[in-house]
Design an enzyme around this catalytic site. Structure first.
Site, PDB file in Angstrom:
ATOM      1  N   LYS A  53       0.842  -1.199   0.000  1.00 44.35           N
ATOM      2  CA  LYS A  53       0.000   0.000   0.000  1.00 44.35           C
ATOM      3  C   LYS A  53       0.878   1.251   0.000  1.00 44.35           C
ATOM      4  CE  LYS A  53      -3.692  -2.508   2.319  1.00 44.35           C
ATOM      5  NZ  LYS A  53      -4.366  -2.864   3.563  1.00 44.35           N
ATOM      6  N   GLN A  97      -4.281  -2.142  10.045  1.00 43.33           N
ATOM      7  CA  GLN A  97      -4.189  -3.414   9.326  1.00 43.33           C
ATOM      8  C   GLN A  97      -4.667  -4.583  10.204  1.00 43.33           C
ATOM      9  OE1 GLN A  97      -3.239  -3.813   5.998  1.00 43.33           O
ATOM     10  NE2 GLN A  97      -3.918  -5.915   6.343  1.00 43.33           N
ATOM     11  N   ASP A 120     -10.881   2.515   4.508  1.00 43.33           N
ATOM     12  CA  ASP A 120     -11.153   1.083   4.345  1.00 43.33           C
ATOM     13  C   ASP A 120     -12.655   0.818   4.223  1.00 43.33           C
ATOM     14  OD1 ASP A 120      -8.967  -0.588   4.088  1.00 43.33           O
ATOM     15  OD2 ASP A 120      -8.594  -0.751   6.248  1.00 43.33           O
TER      16      ASP A 120
END
Ligand code: NAD
Length: 295
Positions: A53, A97, A120
């Site tokens: 990312k 994460q 997200d």
């Protein structure tokens, strides 16, 4: 005739090129989009996702920051980090994460994220707005599925869509996106899961079949109807002594068997997979554009 192979790698590169142009224009107005990732512990897969990312951000000119903390971080410490990121105006997107260590309550951490920075799309605010059909951050993998269909002119309107899998990050949000009264939606959606009976019969009805179960090659040719669109979200490692790594990646669909019956199909790897990061970047740049509007 064989199916058209949906090239997610190519589409994701196109999206990134388009985003790069947007980032350059934001920069001219003094705004550099920023994404912060919080990585807890040293799970190699998480490390590799987060690094991927960060690299993708760098390529399109998005500022990225990775905050690494050991696995024994407390809930309170983790929430303090997130609150700190909420306060920083140059950070447009925050992701924590997963998976997180067992002692951390993941939902409470997600609730700590400012919904304006929830790139997200996992915050209940984003999920609720999605269900209501309001503009919001969309969970990246299902958003990537919709974007792939859009770019291949596969319009789900009025179609029977069958989704295999009901997870919070793929199956459920995808169903919520596809049932909306909106462009690239208006579908009649059925969601199957581990307790579904007669899955084969249900799948055979699908104009568009989307598999997201994490079950290697479970979808066989006799489960799809002639001319169906087959989208495979699954990514599974199967042993393969013939490969250097000792394994290969396969989807939830038996690609070789189904590609002769489908009109469109996504390969694994190179189908849905590359779209997730592209859509994360899309959400981050969108968030920075909202910052510009507010400035
Ligand atoms: P999950 O394990 O959270 O959920 C799997 C779902 O599949 C569950 O709802 C379960 O009920 C259903 N299921 C399992 N076995 C089934 C069966 N035999 N019949 C019917 N339904 C069954 O998984 P997830 O996080 O949604 O991920 C699903 C797959 O997608 C995995 O292979 C994962 O690696 C992949 N994935 C890929 C991306 C990407 O491409 N970037 C992102 C997320 C997940």
């Amino acid at each position: 005739m064989d199916a058209v192979v949906i090239d997610g790698k190519k589409v994701s590169e196109q999206i990134k090129a388009e985003l790069k142009v947007k980032v350059e224009s934001l920069k001219k107005e003094g705004i550099i989009p920023g994404l912060a990732a919080v990585l807890v512990g040293n799970n190699p897969a998480s490390e590799s996702y987060v690094n991927g990312k960060a690299r993708a951000c760098e390529k399109i000119g998005v500022y990225s920051e990775v905050i690494r903390r050991p696995a024994d971080i407390t809930q309170a410490e983790l929430e303090t980090i997130v609150r700190g990121l909420n306060q920083r105006p140059e950070i447009d997107g925050i992701l924590v994460q997963s998976p997180l260590p067992g002692h951390i309550d993941e939902l409470t951490v997600t609730l700590t994220i400012d919904p304006h920075k929830d790139v997200d799309g996992f915050h209940p605010h984003s999920v609720g707005m999605l269900l209501l059909g309001r503009p919001t951050f969309r969970s990246c993998t299902p958003y990537g599925v919709i974007e792939l269909m859009r770019r291949y002119n596969i319009d789900p309107s009025g179609k029977e869509v069958v989704i295999l899998g009901r997870s919070n990050i793929v199956g459920k949000p995808l169903a919520a996106m596809l049932i909306q009264k909106a462009a690239m939606a208006d579908a009649t959606v059925t969601v199957c899961h581990s307790r579904t009976k007669n899955m084969k019969e249900i799948c055979r009805r699908a104009d568009i079949l989307i598999a997201a179960m994490g079950r290697p090659e479970l979808v066989q040719a006799d489960m799809i109807k002639d001319g169906a669109v087959v989208i495979d979200v699954g990514i599974n490692r199967v042993e393969d002594p013939g490969r250097d790594k000792g394994y290969r990646l396969v989807g939830d669909v038996d690609y070789e068997a189904c590609r002769h019956k489908a009109t469109f199909i996504t390969p694994v790897p190179g189908g849905v997979g590359p779209m997730t990061i592209a859509m994360l970047l899309t959400n981050t740049v969108y968030s920075a554009e909202q910052r510009r509007l507010k400035a």
